[in-house]
Motif scaffolding. Structure first.
Motif, PDB file in Angstrom:
ATOM      1  N   VAL A  67       0.838  -1.207   0.000  1.00 61.53           N
ATOM      2  CA  VAL A  67       0.000   0.000   0.000  1.00 61.53           C
ATOM      3  C   VAL A  67       0.868   1.250   0.000  1.00 61.53           C
ATOM      4  O   VAL A  67       0.597   2.203  -0.733  1.00 61.53           O
ATOM      5  CB  VAL A  67      -0.966  -0.004   1.207  1.00 61.53           C
ATOM      6  N   VAL A  68       1.910   1.258   0.796  1.00 64.87           N
ATOM      7  CA  VAL A  68       2.787   2.427   0.877  1.00 64.87           C
ATOM      8  C   VAL A  68       3.517   2.652  -0.446  1.00 64.87           C
ATOM      9  O   VAL A  68       3.674   3.792  -0.890  1.00 64.87           O
ATOM     10  CB  VAL A  68       3.793   2.267   2.051  1.00 64.87           C
ATOM     11  N   SER A  69       3.939   1.587  -1.104  1.00 61.79           N
ATOM     12  CA  SER A  69       4.712   1.744  -2.344  1.00 61.79           C
ATOM     13  C   SER A  69       3.838   2.095  -3.554  1.00 61.79           C
ATOM     14  O   SER A  69       4.335   2.650  -4.523  1.00 61.79           O
ATOM     15  CB  SER A  69       5.509   0.475  -2.639  1.00 61.79           C
ATOM     16  N   ASP A  70       2.560   1.780  -3.507  1.00 60.18           N
ATOM     17  CA  ASP A  70       1.667   2.128  -4.617  1.00 60.18           C
ATOM     18  C   ASP A  70       1.452   3.641  -4.664  1.00 60.18           C
ATOM     19  O   ASP A  70       1.482   4.313  -3.634  1.00 60.18           O
ATOM     20  CB  ASP A  70       0.309   1.437  -4.462  1.00 60.18           C
ATOM     21  N   PRO A  71       1.218   4.192  -5.858  1.00 57.45           N
ATOM     22  CA  PRO A  71       0.952   5.621  -5.944  1.00 57.45           C
ATOM     23  C   PRO A  71      -0.384   5.987  -5.294  1.00 57.45           C
ATOM     24  O   PRO A  71      -1.288   5.157  -5.224  1.00 57.45           O
ATOM     25  CB  PRO A  71       0.928   5.899  -7.455  1.00 57.45           C
ATOM     26  N   TYR A  72      -0.478   7.217  -4.844  1.00 61.20           N
ATOM     27  CA  TYR A  72      -1.698   7.724  -4.222  1.00 61.20           C
ATOM     28  C   TYR A  72      -2.810   7.768  -5.261  1.00 61.20           C
ATOM     29  O   TYR A  72      -2.608   8.232  -6.384  1.00 61.20           O
ATOM     30  CB  TYR A  72      -1.446   9.133  -3.659  1.00 61.20           C
ATOM     31  N   VAL A  73      -3.988   7.285  -4.879  1.00 59.84           N
ATOM     32  CA  VAL A  73      -5.150   7.325  -5.769  1.00 59.84           C
ATOM     33  C   VAL A  73      -6.209   8.170  -5.082  1.00 59.84           C
ATOM     34  O   VAL A  73      -6.661   7.851  -3.988  1.00 59.84           O
ATOM     35  CB  VAL A  73      -5.692   5.905  -6.058  1.00 59.84           C
ATOM     36  N   SER A  74      -6.606   9.257  -5.726  1.00 62.44           N
ATOM     37  CA  SER A  74      -7.624  10.133  -5.165  1.00 62.44           C
ATOM     38  C   SER A  74      -8.957   9.398  -5.097  1.00 62.44           C
ATOM     39  O   SER A  74      -9.386   8.777  -6.070  1.00 62.44           O
ATOM     40  CB  SER A  74      -7.746  11.385  -6.038  1.00 62.44           C
ATOM     41  N   CYS A  75      -9.597   9.445  -3.952  1.00 61.28           N
ATOM     42  CA  CYS A  75     -10.880   8.767  -3.704  1.00 61.28           C
ATOM     43  C   CYS A  75     -10.809   7.289  -4.096  1.00 61.28           C
ATOM     44  O   CYS A  75     -11.700   6.757  -4.769  1.00 61.28           O
ATOM     45  CB  CYS A  75     -12.018   9.472  -4.430  1.00 61.28           C
ATOM     46  N   ALA A  76      -9.769   6.635  -3.659  1.00 60.69           N
ATOM     47  CA  ALA A  76      -9.569   5.214  -3.982  1.00 60.69           C
ATOM     48  C   ALA A  76     -10.644   4.363  -3.323  1.00 60.69           C
ATOM     49  O   ALA A  76     -11.043   4.612  -2.193  1.00 60.69           O
ATOM     50  CB  ALA A  76      -8.198   4.758  -3.511  1.00 60.69           C
ATOM     51  N   GLY A  77     -11.105   3.358  -4.054  1.00 62.37           N
ATOM     52  CA  GLY A  77     -12.052   2.412  -3.474  1.00 62.37           C
ATOM     53  C   GLY A  77     -11.330   1.413  -2.591  1.00 62.37           C
ATOM     54  O   GLY A  77     -11.842   0.974  -1.575  1.00 62.37           O
ATOM     55  N   SER A  78     -10.126   1.049  -2.995  1.00 60.23           N
ATOM     56  CA  SER A  78      -9.304   0.115  -2.241  1.00 60.23           C
ATOM     57  C   SER A  78      -7.897   0.154  -2.819  1.00 60.23           C
ATOM     58  O   SER A  78      -7.660   0.746  -3.872  1.00 60.23           O
ATOM     59  CB  SER A  78      -9.876  -1.297  -2.324  1.00 60.23           C
ATOM     60  N   TYR A  79      -6.980  -0.453  -2.138  1.00 61.44           N
ATOM     61  CA  TYR A  79      -5.620  -0.639  -2.637  1.00 61.44           C
ATOM     62  C   TYR A  79      -5.364  -2.128  -2.759  1.00 61.44           C
ATOM     63  O   TYR A  79      -5.854  -2.929  -1.959  1.00 61.44           O
ATOM     64  CB  TYR A  79      -4.588   0.005  -1.709  1.00 61.44           C
ATOM     65  N   GLU A  80      -4.581  -2.502  -3.752  1.00 56.71           N
ATOM     66  CA  GLU A  80      -4.256  -3.905  -3.974  1.00 56.71           C
ATOM     67  C   GLU A  80      -3.241  -4.359  -2.934  1.00 56.71           C
ATOM     68  O   GLU A  80      -2.295  -3.639  -2.616  1.00 56.71           O
ATOM     69  CB  GLU A  80      -3.695  -4.083  -5.380  1.00 56.71           C
ATOM     70  N   THR A  81      -3.443  -5.555  -2.405  1.00 55.23           N
ATOM     71  CA  THR A  81      -2.509  -6.146  -1.451  1.00 55.23           C
ATOM     72  C   THR A  81      -2.050  -7.499  -1.994  1.00 55.23           C
ATOM     73  O   THR A  81      -2.742  -8.109  -2.804  1.00 55.23           O
ATOM     74  CB  THR A  81      -3.165  -6.354  -0.069  1.00 55.23           C
ATOM     75  N   PRO A  82      -0.890  -7.975  -1.559  1.00 55.19           N
ATOM     76  CA  PRO A  82      -0.443  -9.304  -2.000  1.00 55.19           C
ATOM     77  C   PRO A  82      -1.432 -10.379  -1.539  1.00 55.19           C
ATOM     78  O   PRO A  82      -2.084 -10.232  -0.503  1.00 55.19           O
ATOM     79  CB  PRO A  82       0.905  -9.500  -1.309  1.00 55.19           C
ATOM     80  N   ALA A  83      -1.547 -11.430  -2.306  1.00 54.35           N
ATOM     81  CA  ALA A  83      -2.452 -12.528  -1.934  1.00 54.35           C
ATOM     82  C   ALA A  83      -1.941 -13.188  -0.648  1.00 54.35           C
ATOM     83  O   ALA A  83      -0.791 -13.600  -0.587  1.00 54.35           O
ATOM     84  CB  ALA A  83      -2.533 -13.540  -3.059  1.00 54.35           C
ATOM     85  N   PRO A  84      -2.789 -13.253   0.379  1.00 54.73           N
ATOM     86  CA  PRO A  84      -2.343 -13.879   1.631  1.00 54.73           C
ATOM     87  C   PRO A  84      -2.285 -15.396   1.485  1.00 54.73           C
ATOM     88  O   PRO A  84      -2.953 -15.965   0.622  1.00 54.73           O
ATOM     89  CB  PRO A  84      -3.422 -13.461   2.631  1.00 54.73           C
ATOM     90  N   PRO A  85      -1.517 -16.056   2.335  1.00 57.11           N
ATOM     91  CA  PRO A  85      -1.477 -17.520   2.295  1.00 57.11           C
ATOM     92  C   PRO A  85      -2.822 -18.106   2.728  1.00 57.11           C
ATOM     93  O   PRO A  85      -3.674 -17.398   3.280  1.00 57.11           O
ATOM     94  CB  PRO A  85      -0.371 -17.886   3.284  1.00 57.11           C
ATOM     95  N   ALA A  86      -3.000 -19.380   2.478  1.00 52.92           N
ATOM     96  CA  ALA A  86      -4.245 -20.058   2.856  1.00 52.92           C
ATOM     97  C   ALA A  86      -4.480 -19.907   4.360  1.00 52.92           C
ATOM     98  O   ALA A  86      -3.555 -20.012   5.157  1.00 52.92           O
ATOM     99  CB  ALA A  86      -4.171 -21.524   2.473  1.00 52.92           C
ATOM    100  N   GLY A  87      -5.714 -19.640   4.724  1.00 51.70           N
ATOM    101  CA  GLY A  87      -6.058 -19.489   6.139  1.00 51.70           C
ATOM    102  C   GLY A  87      -6.045 -18.056   6.627  1.00 51.70           C
ATOM    103  O   GLY A  87      -6.298 -17.806   7.800  1.00 51.70           O
ATOM    104  N   TYR A  88      -5.758 -17.095   5.741  1.00 56.36           N
ATOM    105  CA  TYR A  88      -5.720 -15.686   6.125  1.00 56.36           C
ATOM    106  C   TYR A  88      -6.497 -14.863   5.111  1.00 56.36           C
ATOM    107  O   TYR A  88      -6.504 -15.172   3.915  1.00 56.36           O
ATOM    108  CB  TYR A  88      -4.278 -15.163   6.176  1.00 56.36           C
ATOM    109  N   THR A  89      -7.158 -13.822   5.595  1.00 55.42           N
ATOM    110  CA  THR A  89      -7.820 -12.861   4.711  1.00 55.42           C
ATOM    111  C   THR A  89      -7.372 -11.456   5.095  1.00 55.42           C
ATOM    112  O   THR A  89      -7.111 -11.186   6.271  1.00 55.42           O
ATOM    113  CB  THR A  89      -9.355 -12.946   4.820  1.00 55.42           C
ATOM    114  N   VAL A  90      -7.271 -10.589   4.105  1.00 58.76           N
ATOM    115  CA  VAL A  90      -6.859  -9.202   4.334  1.00 58.76           C
ATOM    116  C   VAL A  90      -8.000  -8.292   3.905  1.00 58.76           C
ATOM    117  O   VAL A  90      -8.528  -8.436   2.800  1.00 58.76           O
ATOM    118  CB  VAL A  90      -5.588  -8.849   3.530  1.00 58.76           C
ATOM    119  N   THR A  91      -8.379  -7.360   4.781  1.00 58.29           N
ATOM    120  CA  THR A  91      -9.371  -6.358   4.415  1.00 58.29           C
ATOM    121  C   THR A  91      -8.720  -4.978   4.475  1.00 58.29           C
ATOM    122  O   THR A  91      -7.847  -4.729   5.317  1.00 58.29           O
ATOM    123  CB  THR A  91     -10.601  -6.390   5.345  1.00 58.29           C
ATOM    124  N   VAL A  92      -9.160  -4.126   3.570  1.00 61.16           N
ATOM    125  CA  VAL A  92      -8.616  -2.768   3.469  1.00 61.16           C
ATOM    126  C   VAL A  92      -9.763  -1.784   3.660  1.00 61.16           C
ATOM    127  O   VAL A  92     -10.803  -1.893   3.010  1.00 61.16           O
ATOM    128  CB  VAL A  92      -7.954  -2.541   2.088  1.00 61.16           C
TER     129      VAL A  92
END
Length: 144
Positions: A67-92
């Motif tokens: 998220v920090v390395s991605d460019p700033y997006v004005s009024c972003a709906g979400s930012y892309e995150t790396p796919a987590p391993p099995a058994g984990y979910t990531v919410t933004v």
């Protein structure tokens, strides 16, 4: 004639163990075995829990770096995150600076260039651990 038959005298220490002594020894060994087995079970569960906490921490830090390395997006709906391993979910969750002194959920009509991105990692499975949360403040670059 000879006298009455005499039984040989037993020496001290030749008596053997009584049933009570054997039972006491078996009970003591059983208690020791149960204690050791319980300790091993606790250690295994603690190890699994610590592994999940460490994995969740690694997942959330990887997502924050992306998220920090991605460019700033004005009024972003979400930012892309790396796919987590099995058994984990990531919410933004993204909140926007209102320019007055607070972050709010909807994107304001005039984006002030500051966002608070809240990342949450949830683990599932037989021994889930508490969710890990990390907040990142993202600013629009003034160089553009």
């Amino acid at each position: 004639m000879t006298g009455p038959a005499r039984r040989p005298r037993r020496r001290r220490g030749d008596e053997g163990e009584t049933l009570v002594e054997v039972l006491v020894a078996v009970v003591l060994m059983g208690v020791a075995f149960v204690t050791i087995l319980g300790g091993m079970g606790t250690a295994i569960i603690s190890s699994v829990t610590q592994h999940k906490v460490t994995s969740a921490d690694s997942v959330i830090r990887s997502a924050a770096e992306k998220v920090v390395s991605d460019p700033y997006v004005s009024c972003a709906g979400s930012y892309e995150t790396p796919a987590p391993p099995a058994g984990y979910t990531v919410t933004v969750r993204i909140e926007y600076w209102d320019g007055v002194g607070a972050f709010g959920l909807p994107c304001p009509t005039a984006d002030t260039g500051v966002q608070k991105v809240t990342l949450t990692v949830h683990s599932t499975g037989p021994h889930p651990v508490r969710d890990a949360t990390l907040e990142v403040v993202k600013r629009e670059s003034m160089l553009s």
